[in-house]
Design a protein around this motif. Structure first.
Motif, mmCIF file in Angstrom:
data_model
loop_
_atom_site.group_PDB
_atom_site.id
_atom_site.type_symbol
_atom_site.label_atom_id
_atom_site.label_comp_id
_atom_site.label_asym_id
_atom_site.label_seq_id
_atom_site.Cartn_x
_atom_site.Cartn_y
_atom_site.Cartn_z
ATOM 1 N N UNK A 203 0.840 -1.193 0.000
ATOM 2 C CA UNK A 203 0.000 0.000 0.000
ATOM 3 C C UNK A 203 0.876 1.245 0.000
ATOM 4 N N UNK A 204 0.360 2.292 -0.616
ATOM 5 C CA UNK A 204 0.985 3.613 -0.550
ATOM 6 C C UNK A 204 -0.058 4.566 0.015
ATOM 7 N N UNK A 205 0.359 5.391 0.954
ATOM 8 C CA UNK A 205 -0.577 6.246 1.686
ATOM 9 C C UNK A 205 -0.424 7.712 1.297
ATOM 10 N N UNK A 206 -1.541 8.415 1.388
ATOM 11 C CA UNK A 206 -1.532 9.867 1.174
ATOM 12 C C UNK A 206 -1.078 10.603 2.430
ATOM 13 N N UNK A 207 -1.326 9.986 3.564
ATOM 14 C CA UNK A 207 -1.054 10.637 4.845
ATOM 15 C C UNK A 207 -0.682 9.572 5.869
ATOM 16 N N UNK A 208 0.416 9.796 6.550
ATOM 17 C CA UNK A 208 0.829 8.913 7.645
ATOM 18 C C UNK A 208 0.949 9.756 8.906
ATOM 19 N N UNK A 209 0.426 9.227 10.003
ATOM 20 C CA UNK A 209 0.468 9.925 11.284
ATOM 21 C C UNK A 209 0.966 8.955 12.347
#
Length: 282
Positions: A180-186
């Motif tokens: 998976x590739x994410x738009x936002x990581x927190x």
């Protein structure tokens, strides 16, 4: 027994452990939780009497407070972003500073109709992804934690609040590989150095999971460095990284982000004036 007498007992038993205002707060939280009574009830009914069974619940709670057990563990819930979340000894009690981080993310996303793919690393109670999911309803939310016991709590909270989250058990220090590739990581990872333990209250040290709190003095940015390495493969170009950080290591965090080629780095203070959160763009 009259309720005002029980309040007096609370003050007598706890006055050497907690400030006056905090004892009052504990008492009002407990009568609301167990007896469904508002905090001003004694002003309206100064001679209010409760049953033996009701007394027992309050005195059991008092015993827990004398052992420095967090009030959230006593009642089993913590308030976060207008939500009541189940908490226990396996997860950190959500803090107001983490609310500030979540509100920052929501503010940045509020005028964007795009659907985001979001990952929370080290989710604990699930407070961050559940709050984001409640507000960013078209987004896809994932949450990762090493602890199976913490994930049970987070899954329970997600079910209670009807938020769809894909939970993943993985160690963020082991470079988890996801397709998976994410738009936002927190992330709000462990960041309290061992040398800072002396600054912490006994109820935190004795009752909250050290796995989620502490890092060694020698390598305090260990988790952040691994998160950034994870981002190399799993955060899209122009994607955003949001982190809660150690208040004493703000400059070091900015330097680390620069070394990992992040841009548009913004360091923010929390409500107490401490460097507490940072945002960066890949």
């Amino acid at each position: 027994m009259q309720l005002k007498e029980i309040k007096q007992i609370f003050h007598k038993e706890l006055e050497e452990l907690y400030p006056l205002e905090e004892i009052d707060s504990f008492f009002y939280i407990l009568i609301e939780h167990y007896l469904n009574l508002e905090r001003f009830v004694l002003a309206l009914q100064p001679n209010l009497t409760i049953t033996k069974e009701e007394e027992q619940t309050l005195f059991e709670a008092l015993s827990g407070l004398k052992l420095k057990k967090p009030i959230q563990h006593i009642i089993g819930t913590a308030h976060f972003m207008d939500l009541d979340l189940v908490v226990n000894e396996h997860v950190l009690i959500p803090r107001p500073e983490t609310e500030e981080l979540v509100r920052w993310i929501l503010k940045d996303c509020e005028n964007n109709a795009e659907s985001f793919r979001i990952l929370d690393m080290g989710t604990g109670s699930g407070c961050i992804p559940i709050s984001l999911g409640k507000n960013l309803k078209s987004s896809t939310i994932h949450a990762l934690d090493i602890s199976q016991k913490a994930l049970r709590v987070a899954k329970r909270n997600a079910k209670i609040h009807q938020v769809e989250i894909e939970f993943i058990q993985a160690d963020m220090l082991a470079y988890p590989s996801l397709d998976l590739v994410f738009d936002l990581i927190v992330s709000n990872p462990p960041y309290v150095r061992d040398l800072e333990k002396k600054e912490m209250h006994g109820n935190v040290l004795e009752h909250e999971p050290h796995l989620a709190l502490f890092v060694s003095n020698d390598d305090p940015l260990l988790f952040y460095r691994n998160i950034m390495l994870f981002c190399e493969k799993h955060l899209k170009i122009d994607g955003c990284l949001y982190l809660e950080i150690n208040q004493y290591l703000g400059k070091e965090m900015v330097t680390l982000l620069q070394e990992h080629n992040f841009s548009e780095i913004e360091l923010r203070k929390d409500m107490f004036g401490n460097d507490r959160m940072v945002k960066a763009v890949k």
